[in-house]
Design a protein around this motif. Structure first.
Motif, PDB file in Angstrom:
ATOM      1  N   TYR A   1     -75.263 -17.804  35.512  1.00  0.00           N
ATOM      2  CA  TYR A   1     -76.239 -16.718  35.585  1.00  0.00           C
ATOM      3  C   TYR A   1     -75.578 -15.452  36.120  1.00  0.00           C
ATOM      4  N   TYR A   2     -74.802 -15.587  37.198  1.00  0.00           N
ATOM      5  CA  TYR A   2     -74.144 -14.408  37.763  1.00  0.00           C
ATOM      6  C   TYR A   2     -73.095 -13.836  36.812  1.00  0.00           C
ATOM      7  N   GLY A   3     -72.525 -14.688  35.976  1.00  0.00           N
ATOM      8  CA  GLY A   3     -71.613 -14.198  34.957  1.00  0.00           C
ATOM      9  C   GLY A   3     -72.338 -13.299  33.973  1.00  0.00           C
ATOM     10  N   GLN A   4     -73.550 -13.722  33.569  1.00  0.00           N
ATOM     11  CA  GLN A   4     -74.342 -12.900  32.666  1.00  0.00           C
ATOM     12  C   GLN A   4     -74.785 -11.606  33.344  1.00  0.00           C
ATOM     13  N   ALA A   5     -75.119 -11.677  34.616  1.00  0.00           N
ATOM     14  CA  ALA A   5     -75.529 -10.472  35.343  1.00  0.00           C
ATOM     15  C   ALA A   5     -74.373  -9.472  35.430  1.00  0.00           C
ATOM     16  N   TYR A   6     -73.169  -9.995  35.680  1.00  0.00           N
ATOM     17  CA  TYR A   6     -72.003  -9.099  35.722  1.00  0.00           C
ATOM     18  C   TYR A   6     -71.761  -8.447  34.366  1.00  0.00           C
TER      19      TYR A   6
ATOM     20  N   VAL B   1     -73.869  -1.840  30.851  1.00  0.00           N
ATOM     21  CA  VAL B   1     -74.698  -0.662  31.163  1.00  0.00           C
ATOM     22  C   VAL B   1     -73.849   0.450  31.765  1.00  0.00           C
ATOM     23  N   GLY B   2     -72.808   0.070  32.531  1.00  0.00           N
ATOM     24  CA  GLY B   2     -71.974   1.061  33.184  1.00  0.00           C
ATOM     25  C   GLY B   2     -72.331   1.264  34.637  1.00  0.00           C
ATOM     26  N   GLU B   3     -72.999   0.286  35.207  1.00  0.00           N
ATOM     27  CA  GLU B   3     -73.322   0.348  36.630  1.00  0.00           C
ATOM     28  C   GLU B   3     -72.083  -0.011  37.452  1.00  0.00           C
ATOM     29  N   ASP B   4     -72.170   0.207  38.762  1.00  0.00           N
ATOM     30  CA  ASP B   4     -71.100  -0.241  39.658  1.00  0.00           C
ATOM     31  C   ASP B   4     -71.045  -1.763  39.596  1.00  0.00           C
ATOM     32  N   THR B   5     -69.914  -2.276  39.153  1.00  0.00           N
ATOM     33  CA  THR B   5     -69.814  -3.723  38.914  1.00  0.00           C
ATOM     34  C   THR B   5     -69.185  -4.484  40.081  1.00  0.00           C
ATOM     35  N   THR B   6     -68.821  -3.805  41.145  1.00  0.00           N
ATOM     36  CA  THR B   6     -68.079  -4.468  42.228  1.00  0.00           C
ATOM     37  C   THR B   6     -68.847  -5.660  42.784  1.00  0.00           C
ATOM     38  N   LEU B   7     -70.115  -5.438  43.171  1.00  0.00           N
ATOM     39  CA  LEU B   7     -70.897  -6.528  43.754  1.00  0.00           C
ATOM     40  C   LEU B   7     -71.173  -7.609  42.723  1.00  0.00           C
ATOM     41  N   ALA B   8     -71.551  -7.204  41.506  1.00  0.00           N
ATOM     42  CA  ALA B   8     -71.850  -8.183  40.460  1.00  0.00           C
ATOM     43  C   ALA B   8     -70.617  -9.038  40.149  1.00  0.00           C
ATOM     44  N   TYR B   9     -69.452  -8.421  40.182  1.00  0.00           N
ATOM     45  CA  TYR B   9     -68.223  -9.174  39.919  1.00  0.00           C
ATOM     46  C   TYR B   9     -67.971 -10.199  41.018  1.00  0.00           C
ATOM     47  N   GLU B  10     -68.135  -9.795  42.260  1.00  0.00           N
ATOM     48  CA  GLU B  10     -67.890 -10.717  43.372  1.00  0.00           C
ATOM     49  C   GLU B  10     -68.882 -11.876  43.373  1.00  0.00           C
ATOM     50  N   LEU B  11     -70.151 -11.570  43.062  1.00  0.00           N
ATOM     51  CA  LEU B  11     -71.153 -12.641  43.028  1.00  0.00           C
ATOM     52  C   LEU B  11     -70.837 -13.675  41.945  1.00  0.00           C
ATOM     53  N   TRP B  12     -70.195 -13.227  40.886  1.00  0.00           N
ATOM     54  CA  TRP B  12     -69.818 -14.162  39.810  1.00  0.00           C
ATOM     55  C   TRP B  12     -68.456 -14.808  40.066  1.00  0.00           C
ATOM     56  N   ALA B  13     -67.420 -13.960  40.210  1.00  0.00           N
ATOM     57  CA  ALA B  13     -66.052 -14.479  40.280  1.00  0.00           C
ATOM     58  C   ALA B  13     -65.799 -15.275  41.549  1.00  0.00           C
ATOM     59  N   GLY B  14     -66.573 -15.012  42.601  1.00  0.00           N
ATOM     60  CA  GLY B  14     -66.359 -15.727  43.851  1.00  0.00           C
ATOM     61  C   GLY B  14     -67.030 -17.085  43.903  1.00  0.00           C
TER      62      GLY B  14
ATOM     63  N   LEU C   1     -60.582  -7.782  32.120  1.00  0.00           N
ATOM     64  CA  LEU C   1     -61.240  -6.534  31.730  1.00  0.00           C
ATOM     65  C   LEU C   1     -61.776  -5.778  32.946  1.00  0.00           C
ATOM     66  N   PHE C   2     -62.195  -6.498  33.976  1.00  0.00           N
ATOM     67  CA  PHE C   2     -62.637  -5.851  35.215  1.00  0.00           C
ATOM     68  C   PHE C   2     -61.483  -5.057  35.829  1.00  0.00           C
ATOM     69  N   HIS C   3     -60.304  -5.665  35.905  1.00  0.00           N
ATOM     70  CA  HIS C   3     -59.134  -4.971  36.457  1.00  0.00           C
ATOM     71  C   HIS C   3     -58.688  -3.839  35.539  1.00  0.00           C
ATOM     72  N   LEU C   4     -58.822  -4.040  34.242  1.00  0.00           N
ATOM     73  CA  LEU C   4     -58.453  -2.997  33.296  1.00  0.00           C
ATOM     74  C   LEU C   4     -59.352  -1.776  33.464  1.00  0.00           C
ATOM     75  N   ALA C   5     -60.637  -2.011  33.636  1.00  0.00           N
ATOM     76  CA  ALA C   5     -61.579  -0.907  33.832  1.00  0.00           C
ATOM     77  C   ALA C   5     -61.275  -0.151  35.125  1.00  0.00           C
TER      78      ALA C   5
ATOM     79  N   ASP D   1     -56.001  -0.898  36.573  1.00  0.00           N
ATOM     80  CA  ASP D   1     -54.869  -1.699  37.046  1.00  0.00           C
ATOM     81  C   ASP D   1     -54.325  -2.549  35.901  1.00  0.00           C
ATOM     82  N   ASP D   2     -53.474  -1.936  35.061  1.00  0.00           N
ATOM     83  CA  ASP D   2     -52.929  -2.649  33.900  1.00  0.00           C
ATOM     84  C   ASP D   2     -52.140  -3.884  34.308  1.00  0.00           C
ATOM     85  N   GLN D   3     -51.312  -3.740  35.330  1.00  0.00           N
ATOM     86  CA  GLN D   3     -50.445  -4.858  35.724  1.00  0.00           C
ATOM     87  C   GLN D   3     -51.257  -6.063  36.171  1.00  0.00           C
ATOM     88  N   ARG D   4     -52.280  -5.823  36.969  1.00  0.00           N
ATOM     89  CA  ARG D   4     -53.091  -6.959  37.434  1.00  0.00           C
ATOM     90  C   ARG D   4     -53.872  -7.580  36.284  1.00  0.00           C
ATOM     91  N   ALA D   5     -54.351  -6.729  35.381  1.00  0.00           N
ATOM     92  CA  ALA D   5     -55.069  -7.254  34.213  1.00  0.00           C
ATOM     93  C   ALA D   5     -54.159  -8.165  33.402  1.00  0.00           C
TER      94      ALA D   5
END
Length: 986
Positions: A136-141, A147-160, A179-183, A186-190
């Protein structure tokens, strides 16, 4: 419609069959029809299966509007009859909540509130079922990122969160994290995050194709251009023409545009023209169209907006016209998504892609690099350009005079003048100068025809050349130029003698024609008076050339002396009149005659003397051709290093002269051969492709495609599978090839190499389809049953590898029938033995009878070969057959039969000697016999005796490497025997 289905078993079989089809309209329509059939049964389970298949077809067929509708029916069934859903079906229902979320995001007409409501529904359902919420949190992220919202919290709730059984696969989640790191920039981390997918450790239905398309630009930005090239070739093949991966195709087009490969981009666009009409997802359309626009924008920027481009059906498009159409549609789609989401995200992302500057001026993506000029429609012939080009006069009288002066000297720049004059004379407003130094217009037209005839002869268009020379001679007569008329008639005689004879012994007929042509040339020479020295030298040169060609045709010793006699006449005449070009030509003919007659050292001596003369007296434009001949002589003398040096220098100097005056095609081809002898196959591959490109530019399409075919085979031999496939895809997409206008056998050879490359690249499905198509076509080659036998045999083996032994048997029978008309003993034996092995390995005892039937056929082939006195190039057909009987019986559990067959194989082989290349085959027979005897028949003592004796013998005769698998097996048997003894004692 499958109306014949009467039972659920038939329905399930139809569903299974449909599952094997590629995604697209055929599969989708069939899935819709199967739902209709399933509704006729009272029990709901068949309907559930049919609905699941239909939703999958919609999802991967890029029809997101229909997927949620089907899922709503499934969810209703799930709520009303939960007991119908076993654990597997229940899992699929909860998994596909994610599919619906993805589908709704792709539709701008679905309100954002409805998307959030669906996520709430998913969360409530998962919580009620006691399922983890990571999916579910993956879909929310993903919604937040869309949409283009701030994804920091949504990413942590999913990836963590810890993954669950319903989480997306590892490959898909890796892509989302990258893709999160690319956005975030941070090319190298992506790229570090993507690595398990990029190197093939993680994959799924959509991966790695999806990740590869996104990773291309980060790889370029981090300096990994070679890897980007490699992944472009792999990734594009995984997504091309696939409506559900149109966004990925768009990113590959963008990659081409940003690396100087606009021509390849247009080629790929043409291959994916179906995506303009078959992609129903607005979000995928936006992604695809933006990639298309990046490409077309670049093409237009480079001044090629009028080039044809593949676009929407129903009309023809130019790059500029299509770009305008695409821009309007994509702008509208981006605006609709932004209006739905309440942000400017999609417009901004689109603008970022369109504003991106090229990342590399040029990156050679394929073995066939082409520029936009190469794909432009044929333009009027222009003068070839050289690095040392002498100034060509602008004034028409001076231009005509200069052209004739250079033509008299044999200067390459004469072509430059004649090309320009041909354009001027063809103009409707042409006015011929009234100048005695220029002469009448008819004289100029004769000059142009003579030049055109020479070009035709240089391309082996001998019939055309003969006709043009005759026409030129007639015009020279009209212009009162009898000497020129005589030379052109002489050229016509020589050209006519080289026209291939029909329905006769080609070599004998050609030799006779050249003998007659020489006699006619001598007569013409004797009858023509008042010849200026440079034209008389040409007649002498034609006489010598006719005899040289005859010697080349026959190789007869009696034809050597006449060539030397004529070349001596030419050399003496040219020396007396100081005609440097004809002196060089005479010496070149002498060197060639030495070479043809087998006197290679004498040829090298002549060539060395000629090179010394050319350096001192010229003409300089003869140096590249002379170096090329010396390079070929060095190849014949087995000195590839010296050949490489000469040929490389020849190419370097050839660049100083107009492109069509020196045969760089031959130079590149000879350099490729030298590189292969020197163990430099990569360099050889480059020269092969350059040779083919040159032929193609000159209109020699058959020669070009033959050379490209050799390059493709070499790239496959070098394990550059994707290079091979990309090259062949490009060739087979050429309009004349696609229309069936190229030689059908040559096209079939290109397709066969591609099928082998697909097999090597583990694209078994595509390879099997191509092999099967080729086998069907080659069955009609009554004049070449051997090739059909080869293709059918390879098809049979590939079908066997896929477990399709019924079709494999049919293909093998075709091969056997063709072999009966044109024997291919070793090929057929190898094929049949391999089919037997595959069937026994895959089916065990159940497949033993059919496997032995293959071996029985192989036995008959071996008998035929023995009776015909055939000597195989590889293994003995009899010993190989006995070994395969042993292996097949072992796979099927018939161990006594296996041991007896292996004993027979060993007897046929005999113990190897010190220089025996069969030592490895003998050692493998011993190993398998030892394994059957010691492991499966549980008779370790005789097995160890066998193995130890074999190790001792192989060591004694110097084959120590072959002992390793035998000593390993012996150690295993001793360990097991020791363990068994220990258990008995206990």
């Amino acid at each position: 419609m499958p109306t014949a289905i009467q039972t659920t078993d038939e329905l399930y079989q139809a569903l299974q069959d449909n599952d094997q089809r590629p995604y697209g309209r055929t599969r989708t329509v069939t899935a819709e029809e199967l739902v209709d059939v399933a509704e006729q049964f009272e029990e709901p389970v068949p309907l559930v299966h049919a609905l699941l298949e239909l939703q999958e077809a919609y999802t991967y067929g890029s029809e997101p509007r229909k997927s949620p509708v089907v899922f709503a029916r499934l969810l209703t069934l799930f709520d009303e009859q939960p007991d119908v859903f076993d654990e597997r079906l229940r899992h699929m229902v909860f998994w596909r909540f994610k599919w619906v979320g993805h589908a709704l995001r792709q539709l701008p007409e679905i309100p954002l509130a409805s998307l959030r409501q669906w996520l709430t529904e998913m969360r409530d359902r998962y919580e009620k079922a006691g399922l983890g919420l990571q999916p579910y949190y993956g879909q929310a992220y993903q919604l937040a990122a869309h949409v283009g919202e701030d994804t920091t919290l949504a990413y942590e709730l999913w990836a963590g969160r810890t993954r669950t059984r319903l989480s997306d696969c590892e490959a898909c989640e890796i892509c989302e994290r990258a893709l999160f790191h690319l956005a975030a920039g941070d090319d190298q981390r992506a790229l570090r995050t993507w690595e398990p997918v990029l190197n093939g450790k993680e994959s799924c239905q959509e991966e790695p194709a999806r990740s590869l398309s996104y990773a291309l630009l980060p790889l370029l930005r981090t300096g990994a251009a070679d890897r980007a090239r490699e992944l472009h070739l792999v990734g594009y093949r995984g997504c091309r023409r696939n409506p559900s991966m149109s966004g990925e195709v768009g990113r590959h087009l963008e990659f081409c545009a940003l690396t100087g490969n606009e021509a390849r981009g247009l080629e790929l666009l043409a291959e994916n023209r179906n995506l303009f009409d078959e992609v129903d997802s607005p979000l995928d359309q936006l992604d695809f169209l933006t990639g298309v626009e990046v490409l077309l924008q670049r093409v237009e920027h480079l001044g090629h907006g009028e080039l044809p481009a593949a676009g929407y059906a129903g009309r023809t498009w130019t790059a500029s016209g299509l770009r305008a159409e695409v821009r309007g549609r994509a702008d509208d789609l981006a605006a609709r998504f932004d209006a739905r989401n309440g942000t400017s995200t999609h417009t901004d992302r689109r603008r970022t892609r369109l504003d991106r500057a090229p990342l590399l001026d040029a990156l050679e993506l394929t073995l066939r690099p082409r520029g936009l000029d190469d794909v432009a429609p044929a333009a009027p012939v222009t003068a070839p350009v050289s690095r040392t080009a002498t100034a060509v006069p602008d004034a028409l009288p001076e231009l005509i005079v200069q052209a004739r002066k250079w033509e008299e000297e044999g200067h390459p720049e004469a072509q430059t003048c004649f090309a320009r004059l041909r354009t001027l004379v063809a103009a409707r407003d042409y006015s011929h100068p009234d100048d005695p130094a220029v002469g009448p217009l008819v004289r100029l037209r004769a000059d142009l025809l003579a030049d055109e005839a020479t070009s035709a002869a240089n391309k082996d268009g001998f019939a055309e050349a003969a006709a043009l020379h005759e026409e030129a001679a007639a015009l020279y007569d009209d212009a009162s130029e009898p000497a020129h008329a005589a030379v052109d008639r002489a050229c016509a005689l020589l050209a006519a003698a080289q026209i291939p004879a029909q329905d006769t012994d080609g070599a004998e007929a050609k030799a006779a024609a050249l003998t007659a042509a020489h006699a006619s040339l001598v007569r013409l020479h004797e009858e023509t008076t008042g010849l200026p020295p440079y034209l008389e030298a040409r007649l002498l040169r034609l006489r010598a050339t006719a005899l040289g060609l005859r010697l080349q045709t026959t190789g007869s010793e009696e034809h050597v002396a006449p060539v030397f006699a004529e070349t001596d006449l030419l050399h003496a005449f040219a020396t007396r009149h100081d005609l440097a070009g004809q002196i060089s030509g005479a010496l070149m003919l002498r060197a060639s005659t030495h070479a043809i007659s087998g006197d290679l050292p004498g040829a090298v001596t002549e060539i060395d003397a000629l090179l010394d003369r050319l350096k001192a007296h010229g003409p300089a434009w003869h140096v590249p051709r002379t170096l090329g001949l010396r390079g070929r002589l060095q190849l014949a003398l087995r000195d590839p290093g010296a050949a490489h040096t000469d040929l490389t220098e020849a190419l370097r100097q050839a660049a100083d002269w107009p492109a069509d005056t020196i045969d760089t095609t031959r130079l590149h081809g000879d350099l490729a051969e030298a590189c292969m002898h020197l163990g430099r196959p990569g360099e050889a591959l480059r020269h092969l492709t350059r040779s083919a490109e040159t032929d193609l530019r000159r209109g020699n399409r058959i020669d070009a495609f033959c050379t490209y075919g050799n390059a493709a085979q070499l790239s496959l031999d070098l394990d550059r599978v994707e290079d091979c496939i990309a090259l062949l895809d490009s060739l087979l997409a050429e309009p004349d090839v696609a229309a069936g206008e190229l030689d059908d056998r040559l096209t079939a050879q290109l397709r066969l190499t591609r099928a082998r490359a697909l097999r090597a690249g583990e694209d078994v499905k595509a390879a099997t389809a191509e092999f099967a198509a080729l086998a069907a076509e080659s069955a009609g080659w009554d004049d070449d049953p051997g090739s059909h036998a080869m293709i059918a045999a390879e098809t049979a083996v590939l079908l066997g590898e896929s477990g399709e032994f019924g079709p494999a048997r049919e293909a093998a029978d075709q091969a056997i029938a063709a072999h009966g008309r044109d024997p291919r003993y070793e090929l057929l034996s190898n094929c049949l033995r391999e089919l037997a092995r595959l069937q026994a390995q895959q089916e065990g005892a159940e497949g033993l009878a059919d496997a032995r039937a293959f071996l029985a056929d192989a036995g008959r082939i071996a008998d035929e070969a023995r009776a015909a006195g055939y000597e195989p190039r590889g293994r003995s057909l009899d010993s190989a057959l006995a070994y395969e009987h042993g292996r097949v019986s072992a796979y099927a559990g018939a161990y006594e039969d296996a041991l007896a067959a292996l004993e027979k194989a060993l007897a046929l082989l005999g113990e190897p000697g010190p220089e025996d290349d069969r030592a490895g085959e003998w050692a493998e027979c011993v190993r398998l016999a030892g394994a059957v005897e010691g492991l499966y028949l549980e008779r370790p003592a005789p097995a160890l005796t066998r193995l130890d004796a074999a190790v001792s013998h192989l060591t004694a005769v110097g084959h120590t490497e072959e002992t390793e698998p035998l000593t390993s097996l012996a150690a295993r048997l001793r360990d097991e025997e020791l363990a068994r003894s220990h258990n008995i004692v206990q």
